[in-house]
Design a protein around this motif. Structure first.
Motif, PDB file in Angstrom:
ATOM      1  N   HIS A  17       2.222   6.080  -4.749  1.00  0.00           N
ATOM      2  CA  HIS A  17       2.362   4.705  -5.240  1.00  0.00           C
ATOM      3  C   HIS A  17       1.152   4.238  -6.056  1.00  0.00           C
ATOM      4  CE1 HIS A  17       5.273   4.932  -1.921  1.00  0.00           C
ATOM      5  NE2 HIS A  17       5.929   3.968  -2.537  1.00  0.00           N
ATOM      6  N   LEU A  18       0.401   5.172  -6.629  1.00  0.00           N
ATOM      7  CA  LEU A  18      -0.790   4.786  -7.387  1.00  0.00           C
ATOM      8  C   LEU A  18      -0.457   3.958  -8.618  1.00  0.00           C
ATOM      9  CD1 LEU A  18      -3.031   7.991  -7.173  1.00  0.00           C
ATOM     10  CD2 LEU A  18      -3.501   5.751  -6.161  1.00  0.00           C
ATOM     11  N   ASN A  19       0.736   4.132  -9.155  1.00  0.00           N
ATOM     12  CA  ASN A  19       1.125   3.373 -10.342  1.00  0.00           C
ATOM     13  C   ASN A  19       1.799   2.041  -9.998  1.00  0.00           C
ATOM     14  OD1 ASN A  19       1.223   6.387 -11.027  1.00  0.00           O
ATOM     15  ND2 ASN A  19       1.082   5.427 -13.032  1.00  0.00           N
ATOM     16  N   CYS A  20       1.876   1.738  -8.706  1.00  0.00           N
ATOM     17  CA  CYS A  20       2.538   0.509  -8.257  1.00  0.00           C
ATOM     18  C   CYS A  20       1.504  -0.481  -7.735  1.00  0.00           C
ATOM     19  CB  CYS A  20       3.536   0.814  -7.135  1.00  0.00           C
ATOM     20  SG  CYS A  20       4.707   2.135  -7.503  1.00  0.00           S
ATOM     21  N   GLU A  21       1.930  -1.736  -7.647  1.00  0.00           N
ATOM     22  CA  GLU A  21       1.098  -2.713  -6.963  1.00  0.00           C
ATOM     23  C   GLU A  21       1.181  -2.407  -5.479  1.00  0.00           C
ATOM     24  OE1 GLU A  21       0.724  -7.548  -6.325  1.00  0.00           O
ATOM     25  OE2 GLU A  21       1.984  -6.739  -7.927  1.00  0.00           O
ATOM     26  N   ILE A  22       0.042  -2.160  -4.868  1.00  0.00           N
ATOM     27  CA  ILE A  22       0.042  -1.695  -3.483  1.00  0.00           C
ATOM     28  C   ILE A  22      -1.022  -2.434  -2.679  1.00  0.00           C
ATOM     29  CG2 ILE A  22      -1.429   0.251  -4.140  1.00  0.00           C
ATOM     30  CD1 ILE A  22      -0.243   1.868  -1.909  1.00  0.00           C
ATOM     31  N   GLN A  23      -0.632  -2.916  -1.511  1.00  0.00           N
ATOM     32  CA  GLN A  23      -1.535  -3.628  -0.616  1.00  0.00           C
ATOM     33  C   GLN A  23      -1.676  -2.830   0.680  1.00  0.00           C
ATOM     34  OE1 GLN A  23      -3.104  -6.322  -1.657  1.00  0.00           O
ATOM     35  NE2 GLN A  23      -1.927  -6.434  -3.577  1.00  0.00           N
ATOM     36  N   THR A  24      -2.780  -3.059   1.378  1.00  0.00           N
ATOM     37  CA  THR A  24      -2.997  -2.370   2.645  1.00  0.00           C
ATOM     38  C   THR A  24      -1.841  -2.621   3.609  1.00  0.00           C
ATOM     39  OG1 THR A  24      -5.379  -2.635   2.346  1.00  0.00           O
ATOM     40  CG2 THR A  24      -4.623  -2.008   4.540  1.00  0.00           C
ATOM     41  N   GLU A  25      -1.300  -3.853   3.594  1.00  0.00           N
ATOM     42  CA  GLU A  25      -0.181  -4.191   4.473  1.00  0.00           C
ATOM     43  C   GLU A  25       1.042  -3.315   4.173  1.00  0.00           C
ATOM     44  OE1 GLU A  25      -1.948  -6.269   2.705  1.00  0.00           O
ATOM     45  OE2 GLU A  25      -2.566  -8.013   3.908  1.00  0.00           O
ATOM     46  N   ASP A  26       1.258  -3.005   2.890  1.00  0.00           N
ATOM     47  CA  ASP A  26       2.400  -2.160   2.513  1.00  0.00           C
ATOM     48  C   ASP A  26       2.258  -0.761   3.110  1.00  0.00           C
ATOM     49  OD1 ASP A  26       3.315  -4.275   0.906  1.00  0.00           O
ATOM     50  OD2 ASP A  26       2.112  -3.576  -0.796  1.00  0.00           O
ATOM     51  N   ILE A  27       1.053  -0.229   3.021  1.00  0.00           N
ATOM     52  CA  ILE A  27       0.797   1.121   3.531  1.00  0.00           C
ATOM     53  C   ILE A  27       0.951   1.150   5.043  1.00  0.00           C
ATOM     54  CG2 ILE A  27      -0.870   3.012   3.608  1.00  0.00           C
ATOM     55  CD1 ILE A  27      -2.275   1.614   1.200  1.00  0.00           C
ATOM     56  N   ALA A  28       0.368   0.158   5.715  1.00  0.00           N
ATOM     57  CA  ALA A  28       0.457   0.089   7.177  1.00  0.00           C
ATOM     58  C   ALA A  28       1.910  -0.004   7.631  1.00  0.00           C
ATOM     59  CB  ALA A  28      -0.350  -1.106   7.689  1.00  0.00           C
ATOM     60  N   ARG A  29       2.688  -0.837   6.941  1.00  0.00           N
ATOM     61  CA  ARG A  29       4.101  -1.006   7.302  1.00  0.00           C
ATOM     62  C   ARG A  29       4.863   0.302   7.124  1.00  0.00           C
ATOM     63  NH1 ARG A  29       5.231  -4.401   3.650  1.00  0.00           N
ATOM     64  NH2 ARG A  29       4.249  -6.147   4.744  1.00  0.00           N
ATOM     65  N   ALA A  30       4.591   0.999   6.022  1.00  0.00           N
ATOM     66  CA  ALA A  30       5.285   2.261   5.751  1.00  0.00           C
ATOM     67  C   ALA A  30       4.923   3.339   6.770  1.00  0.00           C
ATOM     68  CB  ALA A  30       4.962   2.749   4.348  1.00  0.00           C
ATOM     69  N   CYS A  31       3.714   3.209   7.346  1.00  0.00           N
ATOM     70  CA  CYS A  31       3.242   4.202   8.323  1.00  0.00           C
ATOM     71  C   CYS A  31       3.424   3.735   9.764  1.00  0.00           C
ATOM     72  CB  CYS A  31       1.766   4.518   8.067  1.00  0.00           C
ATOM     73  SG  CYS A  31       1.450   5.290   6.470  1.00  0.00           S
ATOM     74  N   PHE A  32       4.128   2.613   9.943  1.00  0.00           N
ATOM     75  CA  PHE A  32       4.407   2.066  11.270  1.00  0.00           C
ATOM     76  C   PHE A  32       3.127   1.827  12.068  1.00  0.00           C
ATOM     77  CE2 PHE A  32       7.963   4.773   9.962  1.00  0.00           C
ATOM     78  CZ  PHE A  32       8.989   3.832   9.931  1.00  0.00           C
TER      79      PHE A  32
END
Length: 273
Positions: A17-32
């Motif tokens: 997702h390097l080309n996307c707008e990405i927040q720490t919350e998004d990553i945490a949610r995706a990784c449960f």
């Protein structure tokens, strides 16, 4: 083990997702996971904040795009990696590469391969005789170079006392890594390529099977030990351990390459050369 699994899953998500707008919350949610758990795991295991790692990977990708797509404007590249202005992109790029984007493009445009200053972290490995786990990075491209040049020598370097430099400032540590890369490039020819293979370890893949050529590079790099670089009002000395190796046929498996190069550095430190 759970923390390591979280880290590896988050690293994979970030890369996708390097080309996307990405927040720490998004990553945490995706990784449960919770945001706080992810941030703590990242700092302890990877040595970066989530934001800092994303920035470094984006600037590595942006740098590569500058060389691979010379017709693209710097603004186009800035927008590709989430920056709305040339000025904001330039500030971010300078903070990582210690030069502005136009200077970088001018310096490396004639080269087919730019140095891998901030490669993707792929995992961690325990090496014999070391207490701490070593960071491993994506060496798929380097592996291809080594296969093509299996009779050629590799010059490896390791930054001495990087921890105290990072304690001054993470920015100072980044400059130390950038300076290490520069010293290796300046000592080599255009056909040689430099990769970062760990936290503060680099490998220069030569295009020569002549040990004297590798030794010349080694001596050029060592001759600069003690030379300082500037950080704010400080002059910080930079010293490198430099080793020479050649990947033998028995160690030509993807995972074994790391070990052989790290072992070469450790042997120099122990006086086994």
């Amino acid at each position: 083990m759970a923390n390591m699994d979280l880290l590896l899953r988050s690293l994979s998500y970030i890369e996708d997702h390097l080309n996307c707008e990405i927040q720490t919350e998004d990553i945490a949610r995706a990784c449960f996971a919770s945001k706080s758990s992810l941030e703590k795991t990242f700092r302890v295991q990877a040595g970066f904040s989530v934001h800092d790692y994303i920035l470094r990977r984006r600037m590595m990708k942006a740098a590569r795009m500058m060389i691979q797509k010379p017709n693209l404007s710097l603004l186009d590249i800035a927008v590709e990696y989430g920056f709305s202005s040339h000025e904001a992109f330039t500030r971010a790029f300078f903070s990582i590469w210690n030069c502005n984007p136009s200077e970088f493009r001018e310096k490396y445009i004639s080269k087919s391969k730019i140095p891998e200053l901030f490669p993707q972290i792929t995992g961690f490995a325990n090496l014999i005789g070391e207490k701490n786990m070593r960071r491993t990075v994506d060496i798929s491209e380097m592996y291809d170079f080594i296969k093509e040049r299996k009779d050629c020598y590799i010059v490896c370097s390791d930054v001495e006392h990087l921890v105290p430099i990072n304690e001054i400032s993470r920015k100072a540590g980044d400059i130390a890594l950038s300076e290490t890369m520069k010293r290796m490039l300046d000592a080599s020819s255009d056909e040689d390529v430099v990769f970062r293979i760990g936290k503060d370890e680099f490998a220069l893949i030569t295009n020569s099977s002549d040990i004297k050529y590798a030794e010349e590079i080694q001596n050029k790099i060592l001759s600069l030990n003690g030379t300082t670089f500037d950080f704010e009002d400080k002059k910080i000395p930079l010293n490198l351990t430099v080793a020479i190796t050649k990947i033998n046929e028995k160690s030509f498996h993807y995972g074994d390459i790391f070990t052989q190069m790290f072992d070469a550095i450790m042997d120099v430190r122990k006086g086994k050369f």
